[in-house]
Design an enzyme around this catalytic site. Structure first.
Site, short mmCIF file in Angstrom:
data_model
loop_
_atom_site.label_atom_id
_atom_site.label_comp_id
_atom_site.label_asym_id
_atom_site.label_seq_id
_atom_site.Cartn_x
_atom_site.Cartn_y
_atom_site.Cartn_z
N TYR A 131 0.83 -1.22 0.00
CA TYR A 131 0.00 0.00 0.00
C TYR A 131 0.86 1.27 0.00
CZ TYR A 131 -3.29 3.48 1.93
OH TYR A 131 -4.05 4.61 2.15
N ASN A 140 7.76 -10.16 -1.25
CA ASN A 140 7.43 -11.58 -1.38
C ASN A 140 5.93 -11.79 -1.60
OD1 ASN A 140 6.53 -10.91 1.11
ND2 ASN A 140 7.35 -12.68 2.19
N ARG A 172 1.40 -9.68 1.31
CA ARG A 172 0.16 -8.91 1.52
C ARG A 172 -0.94 -9.38 0.58
NH1 ARG A 172 -0.94 -3.93 3.69
NH2 ARG A 172 -3.07 -3.31 3.28
N THR A 225 5.39 2.35 14.45
CA THR A 225 3.98 2.76 14.52
C THR A 225 3.72 3.56 15.80
OG1 THR A 225 1.74 1.92 14.83
CG2 THR A 225 3.49 0.40 15.36
N SER A 232 -1.40 -4.74 20.73
CA SER A 232 -1.66 -5.98 19.98
C SER A 232 -0.33 -6.69 19.79
CB SER A 232 -2.29 -5.69 18.61
OG SER A 232 -1.31 -5.21 17.70
N TYR A 245 0.82 -7.58 16.97
CA TYR A 245 1.48 -6.87 15.85
C TYR A 245 2.23 -5.64 16.39
CZ TYR A 245 1.76 -2.87 12.78
OH TYR A 245 2.22 -1.74 12.16
N HIS A 246 1.55 -4.81 17.18
CA HIS A 246 2.22 -3.59 17.68
C HIS A 246 3.44 -3.97 18.52
CE1 HIS A 246 -1.66 -1.59 16.55
NE2 HIS A 246 -0.85 -0.61 16.26
N LYS A 293 6.50 -4.50 16.49
CA LYS A 293 7.16 -3.24 16.13
C LYS A 293 8.00 -2.72 17.30
CE LYS A 293 5.70 -1.62 12.38
NZ LYS A 293 6.25 -1.86 11.03
N TYR A 345 -16.06 0.95 16.42
CA TYR A 345 -15.87 -0.02 17.50
C TYR A 345 -16.02 0.71 18.85
CZ TYR A 345 -13.62 -2.97 13.88
OH TYR A 345 -13.34 -3.71 12.74
N ARG A 400 -11.85 -5.09 20.24
CA ARG A 400 -10.48 -4.93 20.72
C ARG A 400 -10.46 -4.57 22.20
NH1 ARG A 400 -7.35 -1.73 15.86
NH2 ARG A 400 -8.33 -2.87 14.17
N GLU A 448 -9.06 -2.00 24.15
CA GLU A 448 -8.38 -0.71 24.03
C GLU A 448 -9.14 0.32 24.86
OE1 GLU A 448 -8.48 0.56 19.90
OE2 GLU A 448 -10.65 0.40 19.79
N1 USQ Z 1 -11.73 1.08 14.26
C1 USQ Z 1 -13.11 1.22 14.27
N2 USQ Z 1 -13.80 0.64 13.27
C2 USQ Z 1 -13.21 -0.04 12.24
C3 USQ Z 1 -11.80 -0.16 12.22
C4 USQ Z 1 -11.09 0.40 13.26
O1 USQ Z 1 -13.68 1.83 15.17
O2 USQ Z 1 -13.93 -0.53 11.35
C5 USQ Z 1 -10.94 1.70 15.34
C6 USQ Z 1 -10.09 0.71 16.15
O3 USQ Z 1 -10.84 0.19 17.25
C7 USQ Z 1 -8.93 1.57 16.58
C8 USQ Z 1 -8.79 2.60 15.47
O4 USQ Z 1 -9.99 2.56 14.73
O5 USQ Z 1 -9.22 2.25 17.78
C9 USQ Z 1 -7.63 2.34 14.54
O6 USQ Z 1 -7.76 1.04 14.01
P1 USQ Z 1 -7.16 0.68 12.57
O7 USQ Z 1 -7.59 -0.69 12.22
O8 USQ Z 1 -7.45 1.78 11.60
O9 USQ Z 1 -5.61 0.81 12.84
P2 USQ Z 1 -4.61 -0.06 13.73
O10 USQ Z 1 -5.16 -1.41 14.05
O11 USQ Z 1 -4.18 0.78 14.87
O12 USQ Z 1 -3.39 -0.28 12.72
C10 USQ Z 1 -3.14 0.60 11.62
C11 USQ Z 1 -2.26 -0.13 10.63
C12 USQ Z 1 -0.91 -0.42 11.26
C13 USQ Z 1 -0.31 0.87 11.79
C14 USQ Z 1 -1.26 1.56 12.74
C15 USQ Z 1 -0.81 2.93 13.15
O13 USQ Z 1 -2.88 -1.34 10.22
O14 USQ Z 1 -0.06 -1.00 10.30
O15 USQ Z 1 0.87 0.56 12.49
O16 USQ Z 1 -2.53 1.77 12.07
S1 USQ Z 1 -1.34 3.32 14.80
O17 USQ Z 1 -2.77 3.12 14.89
O18 USQ Z 1 -0.96 4.69 15.04
O19 USQ Z 1 -0.65 2.39 15.67
#
Ligand code: USQ
Length: 384
Positions: A11, A32, A35, A144, A179, A181-182, A185, A255, A326, A328
């Site tokens: 992306y 590779n 994704r 991140t 998470s 994943y986090h 990182k 969420y 989640r 959170e």
């Molecule tokens: N969320 C909703 N509804 C949805 C999807 C997400 O309310 O349909 C909420 C989640 O609960 C969360 C927030 O939106 O509180 C962000 O979720 P996300 O899925 O947009 O992002 P996240 O899981 O945090 O991960 C994404 C990328 C990741 C990057 C990160 C940056 O997938 O690769 O590292 O954003 S950060 O969020 O700053 O850690």
């Protein structure tokens, strides 16, 4: 500058290759195709059709009058990585080659281990390979903002001054990832700091917020340059998902309360910031951290903007609050700094409304392509 992009088919990687080539840099890439396979595994697709690598490469060569050297390999193949770095001798390496999804890592033990193994061992291999083959290159690594979690104090850029029992020190700011994943990182960040201190590598660790958008200021008008846009619960991020939901008339899935707040930035800003970091490399042995986002928003505020813009374009969107899958904090303090990139010339502007409108226009022509995947809009993976 000779730049190697790890994760060049992704992306961010594919538009970054275009962005840097347009500025006159030489770009080569590694991928590779994990994704593509993982989104397929989710039973989903990119909302915007994307060309296969061979077509992307020929479009690149025709547009920029030079080829993009490409290697298909995993960073888990250490010997291959050393050989590639030895052959390319890059001035800079942008490391985007990781599994980026929090939800994917929380599916089950297998996906948790896959994410940590791929990300932590891949990045560790990269550090060792740089030490062996190109110790002077600049590693620009994608971290991140989620590494910090949501502490009840302001978030500095990587380090802060601490006074404890009468003594002071500058220490890494605590990481409280939300998470598996986090956490991968976080582990990467610790390894990178160690490699800079121990081997003298030069490293910029970018703590990036959530990126949204379908195109950049430098996307050529040819569909083979389109980047992917995911909407499934693992690889679709908040705004990108909301836009796709609005287009197919599915409720926007907030969420929980939606008060949870994160840093967000448009795709163009993400690439502009990465370019600024490349143009201003750190010294040998320096490990520096940049927080990278445009502004912070609550999830509810974002859903309201998508709803408003979709409605203005004749797509009346609904918002639905789902039980949060989640673990959170929903009500929390959030005040991260982002001064380092501003000092290098980054000018944040509030582009949210304008970019969301452009995204809705780009995605709505693919409505019938997305509709059969409507079930992918609902979350099913529970954190606890
Ligand atoms: N969320 C909703 N509804 C949805 C999807 C997400 O309310 O349909 C909420 C989640 O609960 C969360 C927030 O939106 O509180 C962000 O979720 P996300 O899925 O947009 O992002 P996240 O899981 O945090 O991960 C994404 C990328 C990741 C990057 C990160 C940056 O997938 O690769 O590292 O954003 S950060 O969020 O700053 O850690």
């Amino acid at each position: 500058m000779n730049v190697l992009i790890l994760g060049v088919d992704g992306y961010l990687g594919w538009p970054l290759a275009q962005w840097l080539a347009a500025a006159g840099h030489t770009v080569c890439g590694v991928d590779n195709f994990l994704r593509r396979k993982a989104v397929q595994e989710m039973g989903s697709i990119s909302a915007i059709p994307i060309a296969d690598w061979a077509d992307r490469a020929s479009a690149f060569e025709a547009c920029y009058s030079r080829p993009i050297t490409f290697y298909e390999t995993s960073l888990l193949d250490y010997e291959r990585l050393v050989a590639i770095l030895g052959e390319m001798v890059p001035d800079a390496i942008v490391h985007l080659g990781e599994i980026p999804s929090a939800a994917y890592s929380m599916r089950d033990a297998e996906h948790a281990a896959l994410t940590q193994h791929n990300n932590v061992i891949g990045s560790l291999n990269l550090l060792w390979a740089m030490r062996a083959a190109c110790p002077d290159a600049h590693l620009l690594k994608l971290g991140t903002m989620g590494e910090y979690g949501t502490p009840n104090i302001a978030i500095p850029e990587g380090f802060f001054e601490v006074e404890f029992r009468g003594r002071k020190d500058i220490l890494p700011f605590p990481r409280q990832a939300g998470s598996i994943y986090h956490l991968s990182k976080v582990h990467d960040s610790h390894n990178a700091l160690f490699a800079a201190k121990t081997w003298g590598l030069r490293i910029t660790d970018v703590m990036q917020g959530v990126v949204y958008g379908t195109r950049t200021d430098r996307t050529p008008p040819d569909e083979r340059f389109a980047t992917r846009l995911d909407f499934d619960e693992c690889f679709g991020t908040a705004i990108n998902r909301f836009v796709c939901q609005a287009v197919i008339d599915c409720p926007l899935t907030i969420y929980g309360s939606g008060s949870q707040t994160r840093g967000f930035l448009p795709l163009s800003d993400s690439l502009r910031c990465l370019e600024l970091a490349l143009l201003n490399p750190p010294n040998r042995g320096e490990y520096r951290v940049f927080n990278q986002f445009e502004y912070t928003y609550s999830i509810s505020a974002l859903a309201d903007v998508v709803k408003q813009e979709a409605t203005a374009l004749g797509m009346p969107a609904q918002i639905e609050h789902l039980a949060n899958p989640r673990s959170e904090c929903e009500e929390h303090f959030y005040q991260p700094d982002r001064e380092h990139l501003v000092r290098l010339g980054y000018e944040p502007h509030d582009h949210l409304t304008q970019v969301v409108r452009g995204m809705l226009e780009d995605v709505r022509v693919h409505r019938s392509r997305i509709e059969p995947y409507a079930q992918n809009m609902r979350p099913s993976i529970q954190w606890s």
